[in-house]
Design a protein around this motif. Structure first.
Motif, PDB file in Angstrom:
ATOM      1  N   VAL A 311       0.830  -1.209   0.000  1.00  0.00           N
ATOM      2  CA  VAL A 311       0.000   0.000   0.000  1.00  0.00           C
ATOM      3  C   VAL A 311       0.865   1.259   0.000  1.00  0.00           C
ATOM      4  O   VAL A 311       0.465   2.297  -0.543  1.00  0.00           O
ATOM      5  CB  VAL A 311      -0.990  -0.022   1.189  1.00  0.00           C
ATOM      6  CG1 VAL A 311      -0.277   0.079   2.528  1.00  0.00           C
ATOM      7  CG2 VAL A 311      -2.014   1.092   1.059  1.00  0.00           C
ATOM      8  N   GLN A 372     -10.148  11.178  -5.351  1.00  0.00           N
ATOM      9  CA  GLN A 372     -11.141  10.191  -4.893  1.00  0.00           C
ATOM     10  C   GLN A 372     -10.883   8.823  -5.528  1.00  0.00           C
ATOM     11  O   GLN A 372     -11.025   7.795  -4.879  1.00  0.00           O
ATOM     12  CB  GLN A 372     -12.557  10.692  -5.210  1.00  0.00           C
ATOM     13  CG  GLN A 372     -12.981  11.876  -4.350  1.00  0.00           C
ATOM     14  CD  GLN A 372     -12.162  13.130  -4.594  1.00  0.00           C
ATOM     15  OE1 GLN A 372     -11.797  13.456  -5.722  1.00  0.00           O
ATOM     16  NE2 GLN A 372     -11.849  13.845  -3.531  1.00  0.00           N
ATOM     17  N   LYS A 375      -8.034   7.293  -3.756  1.00  0.00           N
ATOM     18  CA  LYS A 375      -8.434   6.709  -2.465  1.00  0.00           C
ATOM     19  C   LYS A 375      -9.115   5.356  -2.674  1.00  0.00           C
ATOM     20  O   LYS A 375      -8.929   4.435  -1.877  1.00  0.00           O
ATOM     21  CB  LYS A 375      -9.346   7.671  -1.700  1.00  0.00           C
ATOM     22  CG  LYS A 375      -8.595   8.882  -1.162  1.00  0.00           C
ATOM     23  CD  LYS A 375      -9.542   9.853  -0.474  1.00  0.00           C
ATOM     24  CE  LYS A 375      -8.847  11.189  -0.257  1.00  0.00           C
ATOM     25  NZ  LYS A 375      -9.784  12.196   0.301  1.00  0.00           N
ATOM     26  N   ASN A 376      -9.901   5.236  -3.737  1.00  0.00           N
ATOM     27  CA  ASN A 376     -10.487   3.917  -4.033  1.00  0.00           C
ATOM     28  C   ASN A 376      -9.388   2.889  -4.285  1.00  0.00           C
ATOM     29  O   ASN A 376      -9.464   1.753  -3.800  1.00  0.00           O
ATOM     30  CB  ASN A 376     -11.379   3.994  -5.285  1.00  0.00           C
ATOM     31  CG  ASN A 376     -12.721   4.642  -5.001  1.00  0.00           C
ATOM     32  OD1 ASN A 376     -13.067   4.896  -3.845  1.00  0.00           O
ATOM     33  ND2 ASN A 376     -13.477   4.911  -6.048  1.00  0.00           N
ATOM     34  N   ILE A 378      -6.220   2.985  -3.282  1.00  0.00           N
ATOM     35  CA  ILE A 378      -5.486   2.711  -2.037  1.00  0.00           C
ATOM     36  C   ILE A 378      -6.285   1.733  -1.174  1.00  0.00           C
ATOM     37  O   ILE A 378      -5.741   0.759  -0.641  1.00  0.00           O
ATOM     38  CB  ILE A 378      -5.223   4.024  -1.269  1.00  0.00           C
ATOM     39  CG1 ILE A 378      -4.228   4.898  -2.040  1.00  0.00           C
ATOM     40  CG2 ILE A 378      -4.712   3.742   0.143  1.00  0.00           C
ATOM     41  CD1 ILE A 378      -4.174   6.348  -1.555  1.00  0.00           C
ATOM     42  N   ALA A 379      -7.586   2.009  -1.046  1.00  0.00           N
ATOM     43  CA  ALA A 379      -8.408   1.178  -0.161  1.00  0.00           C
ATOM     44  C   ALA A 379      -8.590  -0.234  -0.733  1.00  0.00           C
ATOM     45  O   ALA A 379      -8.461  -1.222  -0.015  1.00  0.00           O
ATOM     46  CB  ALA A 379      -9.764   1.839   0.073  1.00  0.00           C
ATOM     47  N   GLU A 380      -8.890  -0.315  -2.045  1.00  0.00           N
ATOM     48  CA  GLU A 380      -9.226  -1.625  -2.618  1.00  0.00           C
ATOM     49  C   GLU A 380      -7.977  -2.457  -2.921  1.00  0.00           C
ATOM     50  O   GLU A 380      -7.884  -3.612  -2.513  1.00  0.00           O
ATOM     51  CB  GLU A 380     -10.083  -1.440  -3.875  1.00  0.00           C
ATOM     52  CG  GLU A 380     -11.494  -0.936  -3.523  1.00  0.00           C
ATOM     53  CD  GLU A 380     -12.297  -0.472  -4.731  1.00  0.00           C
ATOM     54  OE1 GLU A 380     -11.869  -0.698  -5.875  1.00  0.00           O
ATOM     55  OE2 GLU A 380     -13.370   0.128  -4.506  1.00  0.00           O
ATOM     56  N   LEU A 383      -5.398  -1.874   0.666  1.00  0.00           N
ATOM     57  CA  LEU A 383      -5.880  -2.392   1.958  1.00  0.00           C
ATOM     58  C   LEU A 383      -6.799  -3.591   1.786  1.00  0.00           C
ATOM     59  O   LEU A 383      -7.248  -4.167   2.780  1.00  0.00           O
ATOM     60  CB  LEU A 383      -6.618  -1.283   2.730  1.00  0.00           C
ATOM     61  CG  LEU A 383      -5.769  -0.054   3.115  1.00  0.00           C
ATOM     62  CD1 LEU A 383      -6.656   1.037   3.738  1.00  0.00           C
ATOM     63  CD2 LEU A 383      -4.673  -0.436   4.100  1.00  0.00           C
ATOM     64  N   MET A 385      -9.873  -3.672   0.723  1.00  0.00           N
ATOM     65  CA  MET A 385     -11.266  -3.425   1.147  1.00  0.00           C
ATOM     66  C   MET A 385     -12.220  -3.812   0.020  1.00  0.00           C
ATOM     67  O   MET A 385     -11.845  -3.815  -1.156  1.00  0.00           O
ATOM     68  CB  MET A 385     -11.433  -1.955   1.548  1.00  0.00           C
ATOM     69  CG  MET A 385     -10.580  -1.611   2.764  1.00  0.00           C
ATOM     70  SD  MET A 385     -10.839   0.045   3.395  1.00  0.00           S
ATOM     71  CE  MET A 385     -12.400  -0.165   4.272  1.00  0.00           C
ATOM     72  N   PRO A 386     -13.476  -4.140   0.381  1.00  0.00           N
ATOM     73  CA  PRO A 386     -14.422  -4.610  -0.645  1.00  0.00           C
ATOM     74  C   PRO A 386     -14.765  -3.529  -1.663  1.00  0.00           C
ATOM     75  O   PRO A 386     -14.827  -2.354  -1.329  1.00  0.00           O
ATOM     76  CB  PRO A 386     -15.661  -5.012   0.164  1.00  0.00           C
ATOM     77  CG  PRO A 386     -15.478  -4.456   1.524  1.00  0.00           C
ATOM     78  CD  PRO A 386     -14.028  -4.184   1.731  1.00  0.00           C
ATOM     79  N   ARG A 387     -14.960  -3.956  -2.919  1.00  0.00           N
ATOM     80  CA  ARG A 387     -15.336  -3.019  -3.976  1.00  0.00           C
ATOM     81  C   ARG A 387     -16.785  -2.595  -3.810  1.00  0.00           C
ATOM     82  O   ARG A 387     -17.586  -3.308  -3.221  1.00  0.00           O
ATOM     83  CB  ARG A 387     -15.148  -3.666  -5.352  1.00  0.00           C
ATOM     84  CG  ARG A 387     -13.715  -4.032  -5.644  1.00  0.00           C
ATOM     85  CD  ARG A 387     -13.616  -4.674  -7.016  1.00  0.00           C
ATOM     86  NE  ARG A 387     -13.853  -3.675  -8.052  1.00  0.00           N
ATOM     87  CZ  ARG A 387     -12.875  -2.989  -8.644  1.00  0.00           C
ATOM     88  NH1 ARG A 387     -11.619  -3.199  -8.308  1.00  0.00           N
ATOM     89  NH2 ARG A 387     -13.149  -2.105  -9.567  1.00  0.00           N
ATOM     90  N   GLU A 388     -17.070  -1.429  -4.359  1.00  0.00           N
ATOM     91  CA  GLU A 388     -18.452  -0.940  -4.413  1.00  0.00           C
ATOM     92  C   GLU A 388     -19.267  -1.927  -5.246  1.00  0.00           C
ATOM     93  O   GLU A 388     -18.836  -2.281  -6.344  1.00  0.00           O
ATOM     94  CB  GLU A 388     -18.435   0.424  -5.104  1.00  0.00           C
ATOM     95  CG  GLU A 388     -19.719   1.171  -5.045  1.00  0.00           C
ATOM     96  CD  GLU A 388     -19.646   2.253  -3.978  1.00  0.00           C
ATOM     97  OE1 GLU A 388     -20.630   2.951  -3.805  1.00  0.00           O
ATOM     98  OE2 GLU A 388     -18.601   2.375  -3.330  1.00  0.00           O
ATOM     99  N   PRO A 389     -20.417  -2.364  -4.766  1.00  0.00           N
ATOM    100  CA  PRO A 389     -21.214  -3.273  -5.610  1.00  0.00           C
ATOM    101  C   PRO A 389     -21.645  -2.552  -6.883  1.00  0.00           C
ATOM    102  O   PRO A 389     -21.951  -1.367  -6.846  1.00  0.00           O
ATOM    103  CB  PRO A 389     -22.434  -3.588  -4.748  1.00  0.00           C
ATOM    104  CG  PRO A 389     -22.141  -3.074  -3.390  1.00  0.00           C
ATOM    105  CD  PRO A 389     -21.069  -2.050  -3.503  1.00  0.00           C
TER     106      PRO A 389
END
Lengths: 394, 365
Positions: A311, A372, A375-376, A378-380, A383, A385-389
């Motif tokens: 990350v 933005q 940040k998606n 970095i997070a997905e 880290l 993290m789960p994707r936006e459905p």
């Protein structure tokens, strides 16, 4: 932890320095196109530009070595001159051609591009396709041995100064969104192609060339597709990777200029640096600047050792662009009333540079993947993290 | 060019983290908190410190000649990072970093004897350093003959220690026994109940020994302490982000994990994007301490101040990612919140550290 480069690299640095002392031209801004090309060619001959590009494509043919790259950049920077040319051809198209181009495409385009004889612009974004780039609608319809391109591109830096564009266009009308795109090379002087300048918020002090490009049945041979038809999205992602790498900033230089401004700029006879409030902000920015400086060394080490940075390798664009904006904000604040001046007004400081810097930095926060979107990522990716459905299909 | 950890340092980091995950899980921290709320005057948990001694952590900065491992401050910073990550209540900052650095810089026979005792972990030394940079409540220590008088505030690792290292002004350093006549130590509880600071009231306290011309020793001690403290805060932040990401994957609202909402995802991305560069700054500051001492003071000021600012934001954001349950005692996140909330006030507050950083560069009035 070992921050020395070592004797071999110190010797290389001396070579670069000696070369620059012997050959560095005067003011490049006023040089003719021929003189600029000659200077690039000389750099290539000595291996300071196009260094790792194979000789058959017009390069110097050395093995890739990141430390050589860093040292060359540092020394050219110190000498106050550009290494190579900062346009999008060498930084984005050439790596893509090396990875995906045909033998003929490589031989035809790479050499002239590196020598500055062919200038390229990037045709990706459209008015309706920004962060969701894969929804682009500019279409290329097969017509015999050609494609006919119709549509519109936007945010096209240097289009009016370019001979060629590398573009993403929809060639497979019925394929799913990501699978219908091809990567196409388009001559900018083609009939039916029109470049219109797009004025930015920074006005005359903003980027010198920013455009919209309109296509009305622009004819391009099918052989100008890079990679296979329908694989443009995958190929563009290689290119975007190069863009994110090239968007890092020279935060230390900006911070030094800011500190100097704060020593020079006075209000009621007192320099800004003597104000504890301004000084505190300067120190906060210095800490962020230093963090990013050593972070870059850490990431460089990962690259040298071919270790995945995880990350940590995804955060530089987000952090550096915001830092750049915040430094300009402090500079404007310490000018107080005079911070408002622009457009060559009397008493304007640094020819309006900091106002322009502020607006330009904002452009970089948005461009090349908005904050933005970063940040998606970095997070997905960073880290996990789960994707936006995905919204259900209508 | 190698900006990163050596193989040995990675091994140290992994070993210690595995040990702490196994031996100091959060239930143990909670039990220690409860024990201290019941019996505050007992102070330091010697059993845990003894276990860390078995791993060699108590002697990281003690030279090999005095039976320590003679490692670098970057190694000590990795230990601090792991301890912060585990919110482990130990006297590492005072007894494992500040005292050994001060003593080894003195290099007197008395100091060498003290270093040997520190390396075993059986002897614990607290440090009173606050008046070096911030005087409140008329605090300050002075010597009358060979006896110490005056008051020191916010001493570190002193409650339950065997001895206390006292800077007297900027260039003398005294060691006094914790049980010495004339010394009254008053525990000062902090928001982090797993640790505490103390006030030392000295009325003619006899010294075990006194070192004069100890200015550089005192400076190095404070510098090392600041870098190790920054590393402790960094480690705690790492843990808060990991807990937030795990919670956001687990917790479901509106029929989906809250981590799939951009509002939550972006909070996590902002935390890690702000934190990762801090790791680079802390490591660089630690590297400077041994390799580039001229740069070390500026880097230490910035690492501690900037780390504290990032940490406050992360502590707040991580709690918000957890929602209401993050605000409860039961969820445990508050142990890390309070770790960094306390660290922020030790060895210099961010604003005064930034004033110090400016002064180091001759920026100022």
């Amino acid at each position: 932890m070992d921050l020395e480069y070592g004797a071999e690299y110190d010797a290389f640095r001396e070579e670069v320095r000696a070369f620059l002392e012997a050959h560095k031209p005067g003011n490049l801004a006023e040089a003719s196109a021929e003189d600029r090309s000659a200077w690039l060619t000389k750099q290539i001959e000595h291996g300071y530009w196009a260094r790792t590009i194979p000789t058959e494509y017009g390069g110097y043919g050395a093995e890739p070595n990141l430390l050589h790259t860093i040292i060359m950049d540092e020394e050219f920077n110190r000498a106050g001159t550009l290494r190579g040319t900062p346009s999008q051809g060498p930084s984005m198209l050439v790596p893509t051609l090396l990875e995906h181009g045909t033998e003929e495409q490589k031989r035809r385009w790479i050499g002239p591009t590196m020598r500055g004889e062919v200038i390229w612009c990037q045709g990706y974004s459209e008015p309706g396709a920004g962060s969701d780039l894969a929804s682009l609608q500019t279409r290329a319809v097969a017509d015999g041995d050609d494609f006919l391109i119709s549509g519109q591109k936007i945010w096209t830096s240097t289009a009016d100064k370019s001979q060629m564009m590398f573009a993403l266009v929809r060639t497979e009308a019925d394929a799913p969104k990501h699978a219908g795109i091809s990567y196409l090379l388009v001559p900018v002087d083609s009939p039916g192609l029109e470049v219109r300048p797009l004025r930015t918020m920074a006005g005359d002090l903003g980027p010198s060339s920013f455009n919209q490009v309109f296509f009305d049945e622009v004819r391009v041979p099918r052989s100008n597709v890079v990679g296979r038809r329908g694989e443009g999205w995958k190929i563009a992602n290689t290119t975007l990777k190069h863009e994110r790498n090239s968007l890092s900033s020279n935060a230390e230089g900006t911070w030094m200029r800011l500190a100097k401004l704060m020593r020079d700029e006075t209000m009621n006879g007192v320099p800004a640096i003597a104000s504890p409030v301004y000084r505190d902000r300067l120190m906060q920015l210095q800490a962020r600047m230093l963090s990013m400086k050593y972070h870059a060394l850490r990431m460089l080490t990962c690259a040298l050792k071919e270790e995945p940075p995880g990350v940590a390798g995804l955060v530089a664009k987000l952090e550096n662009c915001q830092l750049s904006f915040d430094m300009a904000a402090l500079a404007l604040d310490v000018m107080g009333e005079l911070g408002a001046l622009y457009d060559h007004a009397k008493y304007e400081r640094a020819r309006g540079h900091w106002q322009a810097h502020s607006m330009f930095a904002l452009g970089l926060i948005i461009g090349g993947g908005t904050a933005q979107i970063q940040k998606n990522i970095i997070a997905e990716r960073g880290l996990g993290m789960p994707r936006e459905p995905k919204p259900a299909k209508a | 060019m190698d900006f990163g950890l050596s193989e040995d340092q990675r091994l140290l980091d992994e070993t210690l983290r595995a040990f702490l995950a196994d031996r100091v899980p959060i239930d143990v921290v909670r039990a220690e908190r409860d024990r201290l709320l019941e019996a505050p005057e007992t102070g330091i948990d010697r059993a845990l410190w003894a276990r860390l001694a078995e791993l060699g952590m108590t002697g990281v900065l003690v030279p090999e000649e005095q039976d320590g491992s003679g490692l670098s401050l970057l190694d000590a910073a990795l230990v601090a990072q792991a301890l912060g990550h585990a919110v482990a209540p130990t006297p590492f900052l005072a007894s494992g970093v500040m005292a050994p650095v001060a003593l080894r810089t003195l290099a007197t026979p008395e100091a060498e004897g003290e270093l040997r005792a520190l390396a075993t972990g059986e002897r614990i030394v607290g440090v009173a350093a606050t008046e070096l940079f911030a005087v409140r409540e008329d605090a300050g220590l002075r010597l009358e003959g060979d006896r110490v008088h005056g008051k020191a505030m916010m001493a570190l690792g002193g409650v339950g220690a065997d001895a206390l290292l006292l800077p007297i002004g900027r260039d003398r350093l005294a060691l006094v026994a914790a049980e010495a006549p004339g010394l009254t130590q008053t525990r000062l509880a902090t928001v982090d109940a797993t640790r505490c600071t103390s006030e030392l009231l000295c009325e003619g306290v006899p010294v075990l020994w006194l070192a004069r011309e100890a200015g550089s020793s005192i400076e190095r001690m404070l510098l090392a302490g600041r870098i190790a403290l920054a590393a402790d805060t960094f480690g705690a932040c790492e843990a808060m982000i990991a807990r937030s990401v795990a919670y956001a994957a687990d917790r479901t609202q509106f029929g989906r994990p809250i981590g799939s909402f951009q509002a939550v995802k972006h909070m996590c991305a902002e935390m890690i994007a702000d934190l990762e560069p801090v790791r680079s700054l802390v490591w660089y500051a630690a590297h400077c301490f041994d390799a580039l001492p001229d740069e070390a003071p500026l880097m230490a000021h910035h690492a501690l101040a900037h780390g504290a600012e990032v940490a406050r934001e992360i502590a707040s954001t991580a709690t918000q990612v957890h929602g209401g349950v993050g605000w409860t005692d039961e969820q445990n996140l508050h142990f890390w919140f309070k770790r960094v909330a306390t660290n922020r006030h030790l060895l210099g507050s961010p604003t005064s550290l930034r004033e110090g950083a400016a002064a180091l560069q001759d920026f100022g009035a």
